[in-house]
Design an enzyme around this catalytic site. Structure first.
Site, short mmCIF file in Angstrom:
data_model
loop_
_atom_site.label_atom_id
_atom_site.label_comp_id
_atom_site.label_asym_id
_atom_site.label_seq_id
_atom_site.Cartn_x
_atom_site.Cartn_y
_atom_site.Cartn_z
CG ASP A 1 38.91 47.01 31.99
OD1 ASP A 1 38.18 46.57 32.91
OD2 ASP A 1 40.04 46.58 31.74
CE LYS B 1 41.43 43.35 39.70
NZ LYS B 1 41.97 44.08 38.58
CE1 TYR C 1 47.49 43.39 32.73
CE2 TYR C 1 45.82 43.38 34.45
CZ TYR C 1 46.73 42.70 33.64
OH TYR C 1 46.87 41.34 33.77
C1 LIG Z 1 42.43 43.41 37.22
C2 LIG Z 1 42.03 44.02 35.97
C3 LIG Z 1 41.81 43.26 34.81
C4 LIG Z 1 42.10 41.78 34.74
O1 LIG Z 1 41.32 41.02 35.61
P1 LIG Z 1 41.82 39.55 36.03
O2 LIG Z 1 40.69 39.01 36.83
O3 LIG Z 1 43.08 39.76 36.80
O4 LIG Z 1 42.06 38.79 34.78
C5 LIG Z 1 41.33 43.90 33.69
N1 LIG Z 1 41.08 45.22 33.69
C6 LIG Z 1 41.31 45.99 34.77
C7 LIG Z 1 40.98 47.44 34.72
C8 LIG Z 1 41.80 45.42 35.94
O5 LIG Z 1 42.04 46.21 36.99
#
Ligand SMILES: *Cc1c(COP(=O)(O)O)cnc(C)c1O
Length: 458
Positions: free
Chosen positions: A237, A298, A142
């Site tokens: 990511d 995060k 994701y």
């Molecule tokens: C949470 C998450 C996102 C998206 O971040 P948001 O602040 O919710 O837009 C993207 N990549 C990964 C791996 C995530 O865990």
């Protein structure tokens, strides 16, 4: 009617599904969500006054537990000076210095407001830099909810039974090549089938959004080599894993050659005896694991909304105002969010809690494995540091397809028994559980007890 029930009824009339982010709605485990009025350390207090040990940790950010006094004080200090200036502010510089110091592959960084913005902008940058349109992503990873990335995206999208979202033009989706995680041959085949067209591969280097899945030994190194060979960029990511598994994220674990939390290459030890195996023979290629670009979010916001992306200076300098790739944000580098994030990162630097967090993670993993074993229930519990999840399946989980073999109905029952006994897990079989430094001591002991009982009752 409880306070939560009343709030949810009101929310349902005005907010689609009653929630502002779908996975909060409990659809995959059944029942209605509870509302939280306060949070401290490892504990949530619901609107009805129940106390719950929290393994969601606001979906990752709260690595120091909730409402940590140092972060709270940093926000209060910043608040004295104003909430937003619309000009550069000193906090942004300090944040950029911290990020580039901790994550060696990041030479320059741009701050934004969410993980979604970070990945969306990194993709645009990769396309602008390479002058190519197609991208590779991996099923179950994701990367936020932007159009090119919301395809086989795990997390909330999967939880709700729609691996792909409506509203994404087929022409956009065609530019995204989706491959199985941990599959070398698929990566090679995709590059062979799209010569000179792939701008980048984006990957969660440890996948946390379809439950928790670790890379096979050598897979990330292979991905690095193949992308480089074809002139494509590699984007990690690390919105979830950045500063959570290591100060430099997964790339720190790999560069230290301490893949799998210093336990050597991933082994089947997180698997029930006699079950699946992982290839472990490929040697790690030191430093050849570093990505061109990294996305963060995060933890670096200390609980406030933040995202960031950064990497090689020659690529980052393609961004406006220096270069032709446009990216902007009214509240980007917001002083309150920066102050909270700086406090969170400084605490990690001082405490270096990663070994300790791994001990807590193993304690939880072992509690689940032991309880399941004595009941003869097959379960996989991949765990590294403060991230883990449980898949109720005899199959070794190493990608999206094998994650789906997990029994979601059994998870829902496990979830509700835990919740009834005061332990809050993510309300979906396809999400990682998170620990914080505040889970030390009574919280972790009680949680292990509860999980043991909940598995016995399955
Ligand atoms: C949470 C998450 C996102 C998206 O971040 P948001 O602040 O919710 O837009 C993207 N990549 C990964 C791996 C995530 O865990």
């Amino acid at each position: 009617m409880t306070v939560s029930e009343d709030l949810f009824a009101r929310a349902l009339r005005l907010i689609p599904g009653g929630v502002n982010s779908p996975v909060r709605a409990f659809r995959s485990v059944g029942g209605a969500p509870f509302f939280v009025k306060s949070a401290r350390g490892a504990t949530l207090t619901t609107a009805d006054g129940r106390e719950l040990i929290d393994f969601v940790c606001t979906w990752g950010p709260a690595i120091h537990g909730h409402n940590h006094p140092r972060i709270k004080a940093a926000i209060a200090d910043a608040l004295e000076n104003g909430t937003s200036f619309g000009t550069p502010n000193p906090y942004e510089v300090e944040m950029a210095e911290l990020i580039t110091r901790f994550v060696p592959s990041i030479q320059k960084v741009r701050l934004c407001n969410s993980g979604t913005e970070a990945t969306m902008s990194a993709i645009r940058l990769a396309r602008g830099f390479t002058r190519r349109d197609k991208i590779i992503k991996f099923a179950g990873c994701y990367h936020g909810h932007s159009d090119s990335l919301l395809i086989k995206a795990g997390s909330g999208a999967l939880t709700h039974g729609h691996p792909d979202s409506a509203g994404i033009p087929a022409a956009f989706a065609q530019e995204t090549v989706v491959l199985p995680y941990n599959d070398r041959a698929a990566v090679e085949a995709a590059f062979a089938a799209n010569p000179g067209q792939i701008a980048c591969a984006i990957v969660e280097p440890y996948c946390g959004n379809v439950g928790f899945i670790m890379p096979d030994a050598g897979w990330l190194q292979h991905l690095r080599i193949v992308t480089a060979k074809h002139g494509a960029l590699l984007i990690y990511d690390e919105v979830m894993t950045g500063f959570r598994l290591h100060k430099a994220g997964v790339q720190g674990l790999l560069a230290d050659e301490s893949d799998n939390c210093g336990r050597g290459a991933p082994t089947p030890k997180n698997v029930m005896p006699g079950e699946g195996t992982r290839p472990t023979s490929t040697p790690l290629v030191s430093l050849s694991t570093l990505p061109d670009l990294t996305c963060l979010g995060k933890i670096i916001g200390g609980g406030l909304p933040v995202g960031a992306f950064g990497g090689r200076a020659d690529i980052m300098d393609m961004l406006a105002p220096l270069g032709p790739v446009y990216q902007a944000g009214t509240l980007s580098g917001n002083p309150l969010a920066m102050a909270a994030g700086i406090a969170a990162l400084r605490l990690l630097d001082e405490e270096n809690p990663y070994t300790h967090l791994d001990t807590l993670g193993q304690q939880l993993r072992d509690a689940v494995l032991t309880a399941a074993k004595s009941k003869g229930l097959p379960v996989q519990v991949p765990q590294c540091g403060s991230m883990l999840s449980a898949f109720f399946t005899p199959t070794c989980v190493r990608d999206y397809a094998t994650a789906l073999t997990g029994d979601a109905r059994l998870f829902a029952k496990f979830f509700h028994t835990c919740l009834a006994k005061g332990v809050y897990l993510p309300p979906s079989a396809y999400e990682s559980w998170f620990l914080s430094t505040a889970h030390d001591g009574p919280a972790i002991d009680r949680a292990c007890e509860v999980m043991n009982e909940a598995i016995r009752d399955l």
